[in-house]
Design a protein around this motif. Structure first.
Motif, mmCIF file in Angstrom:
data_model
loop_
_atom_site.group_PDB
_atom_site.id
_atom_site.type_symbol
_atom_site.label_atom_id
_atom_site.label_comp_id
_atom_site.label_asym_id
_atom_site.label_seq_id
_atom_site.Cartn_x
_atom_site.Cartn_y
_atom_site.Cartn_z
ATOM 1 N N UNK A 193 102.142 13.432 84.030
ATOM 2 C CA UNK A 193 103.020 12.283 84.267
ATOM 3 C C UNK A 193 102.282 10.974 83.999
ATOM 4 N N UNK A 252 105.017 27.840 73.245
ATOM 5 C CA UNK A 252 105.591 27.724 74.584
ATOM 6 C C UNK A 252 106.178 26.370 74.906
ATOM 7 N N UNK A 257 116.907 29.468 74.786
ATOM 8 C CA UNK A 257 118.327 29.585 75.140
ATOM 9 C C UNK A 257 119.007 28.221 75.252
ATOM 10 N N UNK A 314 120.849 22.764 84.523
ATOM 11 C CA UNK A 314 120.100 22.769 83.267
ATOM 12 C C UNK A 314 118.727 23.389 83.465
ATOM 13 N N UNK A 315 118.108 23.058 84.597
ATOM 14 C CA UNK A 315 116.764 23.575 84.851
ATOM 15 C C UNK A 315 116.784 25.073 85.130
ATOM 16 N N UNK A 350 118.667 27.245 83.598
ATOM 17 C CA UNK A 350 118.629 27.874 82.270
ATOM 18 C C UNK A 350 117.245 27.732 81.646
ATOM 19 N N UNK A 351 116.643 26.560 81.825
ATOM 20 C CA UNK A 351 115.326 26.339 81.229
ATOM 21 C C UNK A 351 114.307 27.320 81.806
ATOM 22 N N UNK A 366 114.902 30.216 83.072
ATOM 23 C CA UNK A 366 115.204 31.548 82.571
ATOM 24 C C UNK A 366 114.837 31.713 81.114
ATOM 25 N N UNK A 367 114.917 30.627 80.350
ATOM 26 C CA UNK A 367 114.641 30.706 78.917
ATOM 27 C C UNK A 367 113.154 30.737 78.629
ATOM 28 N N UNK A 368 112.399 29.863 79.288
ATOM 29 C CA UNK A 368 110.964 29.773 79.034
ATOM 30 C C UNK A 368 110.326 29.027 80.196
ATOM 31 N N UNK A 379 107.285 28.603 81.151
ATOM 32 C CA UNK A 379 106.135 27.762 80.833
ATOM 33 C C UNK A 379 106.596 26.411 80.273
ATOM 34 N N UNK A 380 107.598 26.462 79.387
ATOM 35 C CA UNK A 380 108.108 25.209 78.818
ATOM 36 C C UNK A 380 108.717 24.343 79.905
ATOM 37 N N UNK A 381 109.389 24.983 80.853
ATOM 38 C CA UNK A 381 109.985 24.215 81.946
ATOM 39 C C UNK A 381 108.899 23.540 82.777
ATOM 40 N N UNK A 417 105.950 22.622 81.758
ATOM 41 C CA UNK A 417 105.386 21.509 80.991
ATOM 42 C C UNK A 417 106.332 20.332 80.915
ATOM 43 N N UNK A 418 107.643 20.610 80.993
ATOM 44 C CA UNK A 418 108.607 19.511 80.933
ATOM 45 C C UNK A 418 108.751 18.833 82.295
ATOM 46 N N UNK A 419 107.971 19.300 83.263
ATOM 47 C CA UNK A 419 107.991 18.631 84.551
ATOM 48 C C UNK A 419 109.052 19.153 85.509
ATOM 49 N N UNK A 420 109.647 20.307 85.180
ATOM 50 C CA UNK A 420 110.647 20.896 86.076
ATOM 51 C C UNK A 420 109.927 21.497 87.289
ATOM 52 N N UNK A 469 118.155 33.674 81.291
ATOM 53 C CA UNK A 469 118.469 32.577 80.391
ATOM 54 C C UNK A 469 119.925 32.471 79.988
#
Ligand SMILES: Nc1ncnc2c1ncn2[C@@H]1O[C@H](COP(=O)(O)OP(=O)(O)OP(=O)(O)O)[C@@H](O)[C@H]1O
Ligand SMILES: [Mg+2]
Lengths: 255, 425
Positions: free
Chosen positions: A72, A86, A91, B291-292, B294-295, B297-299, B301-303, B305-308, B366
């Motif tokens: 952040x 990654x 989806x 939205x989070x 689904x994120x 469930x989808x990936x 690690x990506x979630x 990193x996106x700060x979820x 996902x």
């Protein structure tokens, strides 16, 4: 200078992975970071991105020393990292991925239309024409398109420094060229780009400057226009090339 | 839901709306949808096709299947499973499973019955306690899975056994508790007045039309890719027609002996399902939390990193699942007017998972919608109802339902493979 690293050191336990690294990146330029496997490139990126704390030296942004303690913090300074793997949710569609974690809201509702519009504007400002349907799940995109989305995700946030860790490693020739063109455009629009790659042809195709790491030390930083591929190869493999690189006294002193 | 670029052109070109442009836009839209289906995005299609096929089959072999009385019956029979399935969708979307949802509903129903019947407390308290129990169960399961990292399969399998035991303990070794409270019994057994049904119908259609048109208008205003207006209108009209027909039929007299007791009106449980559907669909598709989900469930690690806040999202999914199981338990208790050790047991869990998967939720995470749970729930309810009318034994019904679940999971796995095969470069 937008970003300046001075005397940066990073240890994992007893192992010094980065020692006394100096590097400066200015707005509007692509700086390539090269080095052999394990040289410390990804570690350097993670230090700048706030994923690893640093053990010595300083990170300076706009001439001000900064403590970056998390992703952040880095984002707040306009630093975004595109990881090779990654990074996307298969989806979710393109727009949903671009805004993941930073969704635009209208009250307590997602403002999907605003996000879609902003996404379209961002992609067209980057002259991306390869992605036509923004509502398409990312799973159905090609590798190059996916990387494009990942990069667009990084520049969507008024970022000023975009760091790309091996963005083209898994791509074919045509898709690599697409991504390289995009990287060049980012710099031409005034962003600073730190580009990590093992492919010297790609490096010479986009970079303004080339920084070579050797066993955690900065061997040399060259202007791409003055450098030759064989020089860079020598710097990568032995840390020195002619009069360039680490001096004989320090070379090989590392345990 | 996306249209092709051509459809957009046709619709935004000056003078569009003249027949050839509009017709082509609709045709393009249909083609776009078909292309999605072929690439593995089958969505609700198998469930809808299944419902139609089953109705035709049972309607021919057992004409009573198509009677209004049986239609009303279907909703009552399927409601508990549909509730649990709606909750399961949340856990399936994040790529987990909750095998304890069935008995969790039993525990919650038993607690409600004890408070209501044994303690003689008011019904709002009993229902609140049941739902609160569900929430606590979800928190517990979610925390074990997320914070300790035990696979959800194991945690909820253990809970499956434990909850079964808890139901027995609450019910003191298998006695059953009768529910006398009329309000609670009305949840699954009550019907609206005729005028209430019509009013609700008008309000529902008006709200749906307003939402759809508003959304369409906003997208046009921003000149985003949008569906042809004709498609929006057709969707509103067809849903409206379906609902109107349903309300009309349910408002007919369906009692076997109308002189003795009259039986008309939309069952209350349909309203309950409708409200739950609307609320959870909103949460899943219109909020950041959804939205989070689904994120994650989808990936995952990506979630991250996106700060979820991935842990919180995952725990919340378990809480919603168990909370919905509690509501399912209340419905089941209301329908049976009692709670016994089998409430939420037997095949309830498998039917619920089956409903979600048949409707299009993916066991791989996902993917999944609340609508899927309802459609899948309808398939499951119709199969059981129809085979019951045919006089088939419970054994045959279990077998057939199991086969349908396997079929749905197979379609899930295959459409996943197909998406990979044709979608990816
Ligand atoms: N979290 C960690 N803990 C301990 N050691 C680590 C950690 N991360 C990296 N290292 C070590 O640091 C060194 C540098 O790794 P780094 O990933 O930065 O190399 P790299 O230059 O990115 O290599 P490559 O080209 O293979 O990606 C390696 O020796 C690696 O084993
Ligand atoms: Mg690396």
């Amino acid at each position: 200078m937008l970003l300046e690293l001075t005397g940066l050191s990073k240890r994992f336990g007893p192992v010094e992975v980065l020692s006394d690294v100096d590097l400066a990146i200015d707005a509007g330029e692509v700086c390539a970071l090269v080095g052999d496997n394990g040289a410390g490139k990804s570690t350097l990126v993670k230090c700048v991105a706030g994923i690893h704390g640093i053990d010595g030296g300083a990170i300076t942004v706009d001439g001000e020393a900064r403590h970056i303690t998390g992703p952040r913090d880095a984002a707040a300074l306009g630093i975004e990292v595109v990881y090779q793997d990654l990074a996307l949710c298969d989806n979710l569609d393109v727009v949903e991925n671009l805004f993941l974690g930073r969704e635009k809201m209208r009250g307590m509702m997602l403002d999907d239309d605003a996000m879609e519009q902003l996404a379209a504007e961002t992609l067209s400002s980057l002259a991306v024409r390869t992605i036509r349907n923004l509502r398409q799940p990312v799973a159905s995109l090609s590798g190059g398109q996916r990387q494009t989305v990942a990069i667009a995700k990084a520049v969507l946030w008024n970022s000023r420094l975009v760091i790309l860790d091996e963005p083209t490693a898994a791509l074919g020739v045509a898709q690599t060229r697409q991504v390289l063109e995009l990287i060049r455009r980012l710099a031409d629009q005034g962003l600073a780009v730190l580009y990590i790659s093992h492919n010297l042809n790609d490096v010479f195709a986009v970079a303004d400057r080339i920084a070579a790491l050797y066993l955690g030390r900065m061997a040399a930083v060259l202007d791409a226009a003055d450098a030759t591929q064989s020089q860079v190869v020598e710097l990568i493999t032995s840390g020195r090339s002619g009069t360039l690189g680490l001096g004989a006294d320090t070379n090989g002193a590392r345990t | 839901m996306s249209t092709t670029a051509q459809a957009n052109d046709a619709e935004t070109r000056p003078g569009a709306g003249t027949e050839p442009g509009a017709v082509r836009a609709v045709a393009d839209h249909v083609r776009g949808y078909w292309a999605e289906v072929r690439s593995g995005e089958v969505g609700a299609l198998p469930a809808v096709a299944g419902i139609i096929a089953l109705c035709v089959f049972f309607g021919i072999s057992q004409p009573v299947f198509l009677s209004v009385g049986n239609l009303a019956n279907l909703f009552g029979q399927g409601a508990a499973v549909a509730c649990i399935a709606m909750g399961l969708v949340f856990v399936l979307v994040i790529g987990e499973i909750d095998l304890s949802a069935g008995f969790a509903s039993g525990v919650c129903a038993a607690i409600m019955a004890v408070i209501l019947t044994d303690w003689g407390m008011p019904w709002p308290l009993a229902i609140a306690a049941a739902i609160a129990t569900g929430v606590v169960i979800g928190l517990l399961l979610g925390t074990l899975v997320v914070k300790l990292g035990i696979p959800s399969f194991v945690v909820t399998l253990a809970a499956f056994l434990a909850f079964q035991g808890i139901v027995l303990m609450i019910l003191e070794e298998g006695s059953n508790i009768t529910i006398h409270n009329e309000t609670v019994k009305a949840v699954a057994g009550g019907n609206l007045e005729r005028w209430q049904g019509w009013t609700l119908l008008v309000l529902t259609i008006a709200a749906y039309a307003a939402l759809q048109l508003n959304r369409w208008r906003r997208r046009v205003a921003r000149s985003l890719v949008h569906e042809p207006l004709a498609v929006v209108v057709a969707r509103v009209a067809s849903l409206g027609a379906l609902l109107t027909a349903t309300v009309f039929l349910l408002n007919l007299e369906r009692s076997a002996n109308p002189q003795i007791i009259s039986l008309t009106g939309v069952p209350v449980v349909i309203v309950l399902l409708g409200v739950l559907f609307a609320v959870w669909t909103f949460v899943l598709h219109r909020t950041r939390f959804g939205r989070h989900l689904y994120a994650v469930g989808g990936n995952r690690e990506a979630a991250v990193r996106a700060g979820v806040n991935v842990d919180r999202v995952r725990i919340a999914a378990f809480v919603i699942c168990s909370g919905m199981a509690a509501i399912g338990g209340i419905v089941a208790a209301s329908r049976a007017a009692s709670v016994d050790p089998n409430t939420g047991g037997s095949n309830v869990l498998l039917l619920s998972v089956g409903a979600a998967v048949i409707g299009g939720a993916s066991l791989f995470g996902g993917k999944g919608t609340v609508r899927a749970a309802l459609l899948g729930g309808a398939v499951v309810a119709i199969i059981n109802n129809g085979m019951g009318l045919m006089g088939l034994s419970a054994g045959v019904r279990f077998g057939v339902t199991g086969a349908v679940l396997l079929l749905a999971a197979g379609v899930d796995a295959m459409s996943r493979g197909r998406g990979k095969l044709f979608g990816r470069h």
